[in-house]
Design a protein around this motif. Structure first.
Motif, PDB file in Angstrom:
ATOM      1  N   TYR A 152       0.830  -1.213   0.000  1.00 20.85           N
ATOM      2  CA  TYR A 152       0.000   0.000   0.000  1.00 20.85           C
ATOM      3  C   TYR A 152       0.864   1.263   0.000  1.00 20.85           C
ATOM      4  N   LEU A 153       1.911   1.265   0.806  1.00 21.57           N
ATOM      5  CA  LEU A 153       2.802   2.419   0.845  1.00 21.57           C
ATOM      6  C   LEU A 153       3.476   2.644  -0.504  1.00 21.57           C
ATOM      7  N   GLN A 154       3.844   1.566  -1.156  1.00 23.48           N
ATOM      8  CA  GLN A 154       4.464   1.662  -2.475  1.00 23.48           C
ATOM      9  C   GLN A 154       3.467   2.234  -3.489  1.00 23.48           C
ATOM     10  N   GLU A 155       2.209   1.827  -3.385  1.00 22.79           N
ATOM     11  CA  GLU A 155       1.165   2.370  -4.263  1.00 22.79           C
ATOM     12  C   GLU A 155       0.980   3.866  -4.020  1.00 22.79           C
ATOM     13  N   VAL A 156       0.985   4.282  -2.767  1.00 19.96           N
ATOM     14  CA  VAL A 156       0.874   5.708  -2.444  1.00 19.96           C
ATOM     15  C   VAL A 156       2.048   6.468  -3.042  1.00 19.96           C
ATOM     16  N   GLN A 157       3.234   5.928  -2.887  1.00 21.32           N
ATOM     17  CA  GLN A 157       4.416   6.596  -3.395  1.00 21.32           C
ATOM     18  C   GLN A 157       4.348   6.723  -4.925  1.00 21.32           C
ATOM     19  N   ARG A 158       3.942   5.660  -5.582  1.00 16.57           N
ATOM     20  CA  ARG A 158       3.900   5.652  -7.044  1.00 16.57           C
ATOM     21  C   ARG A 158       2.785   6.566  -7.579  1.00 16.57           C
ATOM     22  N   ASN A 159       1.632   6.584  -6.932  1.00 19.39           N
ATOM     23  CA  ASN A 159       0.494   7.286  -7.490  1.00 19.39           C
ATOM     24  C   ASN A 159       0.260   8.691  -6.954  1.00 19.39           C
ATOM     25  N   ILE A 160       0.838   9.014  -5.801  1.00 20.27           N
ATOM     26  CA  ILE A 160       0.555  10.319  -5.198  1.00 20.27           C
ATOM     27  C   ILE A 160       1.796  11.192  -5.103  1.00 20.27           C
ATOM     28  N   CYS A 161       2.913  10.596  -4.782  1.00 15.01           N
ATOM     29  CA  CYS A 161       4.119  11.396  -4.531  1.00 15.01           C
ATOM     30  C   CYS A 161       4.794  11.855  -5.801  1.00 15.01           C
TER      31      CYS A 161
END
Length: 66
Positions: free
Chosen positions: A57-66
């Protein structure tokens, strides 16, 4: 708001690092670890799965939001 936007990517990366370190720690095999016996593991199968899911989930946040 601007300070949050600037710091958020670094905070996500920090959380990823902490989660990955914890996952690595519980997956480290010690002399008394029997991989066929979950009772000897450093964490329960659910805890291991939860850490892996959190890291994803953290990786998804990093890829899609950051």
């Amino acid at each position: 708001r601007e300070a949050f936007k600037e710091k958020f990517p670094g905070q996500v990366e920090h959380c990823m690092r902490l989660t990955a370190e914890r996952l690595q720690a519980v997956l480290t095999k010690y002399a008394d670890t029997d991989v066929s016996n979950p009772d000897t593991w450093r964490a329960s199968p659910k805890e291991i799965a939860d850490l892996a899911i959190a890291l994803n989930y953290l990786q998804e946040v990093q890829r899609n939001i950051c």
